[in-house]
Design a protein around this motif. Structure first.
Motif, PDB file in Angstrom:
ATOM      1  N   ALA A   1       0.662  -1.052   0.057  1.00  0.00           N
ATOM      2  CA  ALA A   1      -0.060   0.020  -0.126  1.00  0.00           C
ATOM      3  C   ALA A   1       0.794   1.365   0.101  1.00  0.00           C
ATOM      4  N   ASP A   2       0.231   2.333  -0.477  1.00  0.00           N
ATOM      5  CA  ASP A   2       0.863   3.649  -0.663  1.00  0.00           C
ATOM      6  C   ASP A   2       0.249   4.527   0.188  1.00  0.00           C
ATOM      7  N   ILE A   3       0.708   5.121   1.225  1.00  0.00           N
ATOM      8  CA  ILE A   3       0.131   6.005   2.220  1.00  0.00           C
ATOM      9  C   ILE A   3       0.562   7.557   1.953  1.00  0.00           C
ATOM     10  N   CYS A   4      -0.399   8.081   1.586  1.00  0.00           N
ATOM     11  CA  CYS A   4      -0.070   9.708   1.317  1.00  0.00           C
ATOM     12  C   CYS A   4      -1.281  10.399   1.354  1.00  0.00           C
ATOM     13  N   GLU A   5      -0.977  11.729   2.146  1.00  0.00           N
ATOM     14  CA  GLU A   5      -1.949  12.626   2.507  1.00  0.00           C
ATOM     15  C   GLU A   5      -2.998  12.197   3.190  1.00  0.00           C
ATOM     16  N   GLY A   6      -2.766  11.394   3.996  1.00  0.00           N
ATOM     17  CA  GLY A   6      -3.958  10.869   4.824  1.00  0.00           C
ATOM     18  C   GLY A   6      -4.903   9.690   3.984  1.00  0.00           C
ATOM     19  N   LYS A   7      -4.305   9.112   3.034  1.00  0.00           N
ATOM     20  CA  LYS A   7      -5.306   8.084   2.179  1.00  0.00           C
ATOM     21  C   LYS A   7      -4.126   6.979   1.867  1.00  0.00           C
ATOM     22  N   THR A   8      -5.059   5.840   1.777  1.00  0.00           N
ATOM     23  CA  THR A   8      -4.426   4.641   1.419  1.00  0.00           C
ATOM     24  C   THR A   8      -4.612   4.119   0.049  1.00  0.00           C
ATOM     25  N   ARG A   9      -3.684   3.929  -0.828  1.00  0.00           N
ATOM     26  CA  ARG A   9      -3.704   3.320  -1.904  1.00  0.00           C
ATOM     27  C   ARG A   9      -3.353   1.979  -2.366  1.00  0.00           C
ATOM     28  N   ILE A  10      -4.212   1.167  -2.869  1.00  0.00           N
ATOM     29  CA  ILE A  10      -3.633  -0.152  -3.018  1.00  0.00           C
ATOM     30  C   ILE A  10      -4.008  -0.513  -4.632  1.00  0.00           C
ATOM     31  N   ASN A  11      -3.152  -0.875  -5.210  1.00  0.00           N
ATOM     32  CA  ASN A  11      -3.124  -1.515  -6.592  1.00  0.00           C
ATOM     33  C   ASN A  11      -3.606  -2.770  -6.573  1.00  0.00           C
ATOM     34  N   LEU A  12      -4.623  -3.440  -7.580  1.00  0.00           N
ATOM     35  CA  LEU A  12      -5.232  -4.517  -7.493  1.00  0.00           C
ATOM     36  C   LEU A  12      -5.509  -4.810  -8.751  1.00  0.00           C
ATOM     37  N   THR A  13      -5.675  -6.115  -9.321  1.00  0.00           N
ATOM     38  CA  THR A  13      -6.125  -6.685 -10.467  1.00  0.00           C
ATOM     39  C   THR A  13      -7.114  -7.554 -10.155  1.00  0.00           C
ATOM     40  N   PHE A  14      -8.398  -7.232 -10.749  1.00  0.00           N
ATOM     41  CA  PHE A  14      -9.479  -8.229 -10.664  1.00  0.00           C
ATOM     42  C   PHE A  14      -9.676  -9.210 -11.854  1.00  0.00           C
ATOM     43  N   MET A  15      -9.948 -10.294 -11.604  1.00  0.00           N
ATOM     44  CA  MET A  15     -10.023 -11.288 -12.751  1.00  0.00           C
ATOM     45  C   MET A  15     -11.472 -10.830 -13.228  1.00  0.00           C
ATOM     46  N   PRO A  16     -12.054 -11.293 -14.545  1.00  0.00           N
ATOM     47  CA  PRO A  16     -13.413 -11.331 -14.995  1.00  0.00           C
ATOM     48  C   PRO A  16     -14.419 -11.922 -13.611  1.00  0.00           C
ATOM     49  N   ALA A  17     -15.295 -10.975 -13.238  1.00  0.00           N
ATOM     50  CA  ALA A  17     -16.148 -11.411 -12.163  1.00  0.00           C
ATOM     51  C   ALA A  17     -15.301 -11.581 -10.828  1.00  0.00           C
ATOM     52  N   GLY A  18     -14.333 -11.327 -10.810  1.00  0.00           N
ATOM     53  CA  GLY A  18     -13.492 -11.729  -9.552  1.00  0.00           C
ATOM     54  C   GLY A  18     -14.044 -10.641  -8.299  1.00  0.00           C
ATOM     55  N   SER A  19     -13.606 -11.012  -7.060  1.00  0.00           N
ATOM     56  CA  SER A  19     -14.061 -10.375  -6.286  1.00  0.00           C
ATOM     57  C   SER A  19     -12.901 -10.346  -4.776  1.00  0.00           C
ATOM     58  N   VAL A  20     -12.945  -9.336  -4.038  1.00  0.00           N
ATOM     59  CA  VAL A  20     -12.082  -9.809  -2.787  1.00  0.00           C
ATOM     60  C   VAL A  20     -12.667  -8.749  -1.751  1.00  0.00           C
ATOM     61  N   ALA A  21     -12.361  -9.156  -0.495  1.00  0.00           N
ATOM     62  CA  ALA A  21     -12.800  -8.482   0.777  1.00  0.00           C
ATOM     63  C   ALA A  21     -11.764  -7.731   1.499  1.00  0.00           C
ATOM     64  N   PHE A  22     -11.957  -6.517   1.690  1.00  0.00           N
ATOM     65  CA  PHE A  22     -11.007  -5.845   2.511  1.00  0.00           C
ATOM     66  C   PHE A  22     -11.607  -5.869   3.983  1.00  0.00           C
ATOM     67  N   TYR A  23     -10.580  -6.194   4.931  1.00  0.00           N
ATOM     68  CA  TYR A  23     -10.953  -6.037   6.312  1.00  0.00           C
ATOM     69  C   TYR A  23     -10.183  -5.152   7.022  1.00  0.00           C
ATOM     70  N   PHE A  24     -10.763  -4.284   7.926  1.00  0.00           N
ATOM     71  CA  PHE A  24     -10.083  -3.344   8.524  1.00  0.00           C
ATOM     72  C   PHE A  24     -10.462  -3.630  10.074  1.00  0.00           C
ATOM     73  N   THR A  25      -9.267  -3.620  10.898  1.00  0.00           N
ATOM     74  CA  THR A  25      -9.192  -4.231  11.912  1.00  0.00           C
ATOM     75  C   THR A  25      -7.823  -4.076  12.740  1.00  0.00           C
ATOM     76  N   ASP A  26      -8.014  -3.820  13.951  1.00  0.00           N
ATOM     77  CA  ASP A  26      -6.748  -3.998  14.956  1.00  0.00           C
ATOM     78  C   ASP A  26      -6.238  -5.080  15.210  1.00  0.00           C
ATOM     79  N   GLU A  27      -6.904  -6.143  14.931  1.00  0.00           N
ATOM     80  CA  GLU A  27      -6.445  -7.523  15.355  1.00  0.00           C
ATOM     81  C   GLU A  27      -5.422  -8.059  14.712  1.00  0.00           C
ATOM     82  N   ASP A  28      -4.463  -8.975  15.046  1.00  0.00           N
ATOM     83  CA  ASP A  28      -3.535  -9.758  14.204  1.00  0.00           C
ATOM     84  C   ASP A  28      -3.876 -10.910  13.665  1.00  0.00           C
ATOM     85  N   LEU A  29      -4.068 -10.907  12.423  1.00  0.00           N
ATOM     86  CA  LEU A  29      -4.597 -12.023  11.872  1.00  0.00           C
ATOM     87  C   LEU A  29      -3.461 -12.928  11.153  1.00  0.00           C
ATOM     88  N   GLY A  30      -2.324 -12.396  11.371  1.00  0.00           N
ATOM     89  CA  GLY A  30      -1.179 -13.503  10.948  1.00  0.00           C
ATOM     90  C   GLY A  30      -0.681 -13.225   9.497  1.00  0.00           C
TER      91      GLY A  30
END
Length: 211
Positions: free
Chosen positions: A182-211
């Motif tokens: 991720a690139d953090i700049c000016e109070g924002k977080t930017r993430i580059n990502l490639t989706f496959m056709p009909a692809g999907s992901v979930a982003f999880y914002f947490t203070d927990e350590d998921l390893g």
């Protein structure tokens, strides 16, 4: 027009709920500078092309216009000229916005909410309309589901999140969990990502350590 409006709100990453007039009559109220329905509060109202409104809806809109400002009510096409089916336009608060097209309404609302998640097509530098978002709160955590609705083409995008917290990525294709670059700049977080056709992901914002 209603279908087009709902799609373009989603395509432009503008969260919304649909206001059912019967539910609003029983659970709607104005609180602070917001229009509230149940436990949810809203700061802008868009009225799609309509012929008539319920008298209770008119009452709520007038109260909302007084505290939030009439420019936070946007009518598309024209202002409904009937209340409970009876001709009446005397109720209309002065200063409400009336636009001719859905795109005009989207442009107004876009300017109202600049600090929201953005998804930019890396090839064009414009909004990636085919990538839709869905956000949910889970206790102290937040889940943002992102999906490429194009079933034929990849989507090469930059997703910009307000704030500096880097989320976990839950890859729904292989069930892997990882921290993305991720690139953090000016109070924002930017993430580059490639989706496959009909692809999907979930982003999880947490203070927990998921390893």
């Amino acid at each position: 027009p209603f279908d087009e409006l709902t799609y373009k709100l989603m395509a432009n990453k503008l969260d919304y709920h649909l206001g059912d007039e019967i539910i609003m009559e029983g659970h709607g109220r104005v609180t602070g500078k917001k229009l509230a329905v149940g436990r949810h509060e809203y700061s802008t109202v868009i009225v799609p092309p309509s012929l008539t409104l319920r008298s209770n809806t008119v009452k709520l809109l007038c109260e909302f216009a007084k505290v939030a400002g009439p420019d936070k009510i946007i009518f598309i096409g024209k202002i409904p000229d009937r209340v409970d089916g009876i001709l009446d336009q005397s109720w209309v608060p002065e200063g409400v916005k009336v636009v001719n097209t859905i795109d005009e309404a989207i442009n107004i609302v876009d300017a109202y909410y600049p600090e929201r998640i953005r998804v930019t097509d890396k090839k064009t530098g414009k909004n990636a309309e085919k990538v839709l978002l869905h956000s949910r709160i889970d206790g102290e955590n937040r889940i943002v589901f992102a999906a490429n609705t194009d079933e034929k083409n990849d989507a090469h995008v930059t997703i910009t999140f307000p704030g500096t917290k880097i989320p976990y990525v839950l890859d729904l294709m292989n069930a892997k969990i990882y921290r993305p670059k991720a690139d953090i700049c000016e109070g924002k977080t930017r993430i580059n990502l490639t989706f496959m056709p009909a692809g999907s992901v979930a982003f999880y914002f947490t203070d927990e350590d998921l390893g």
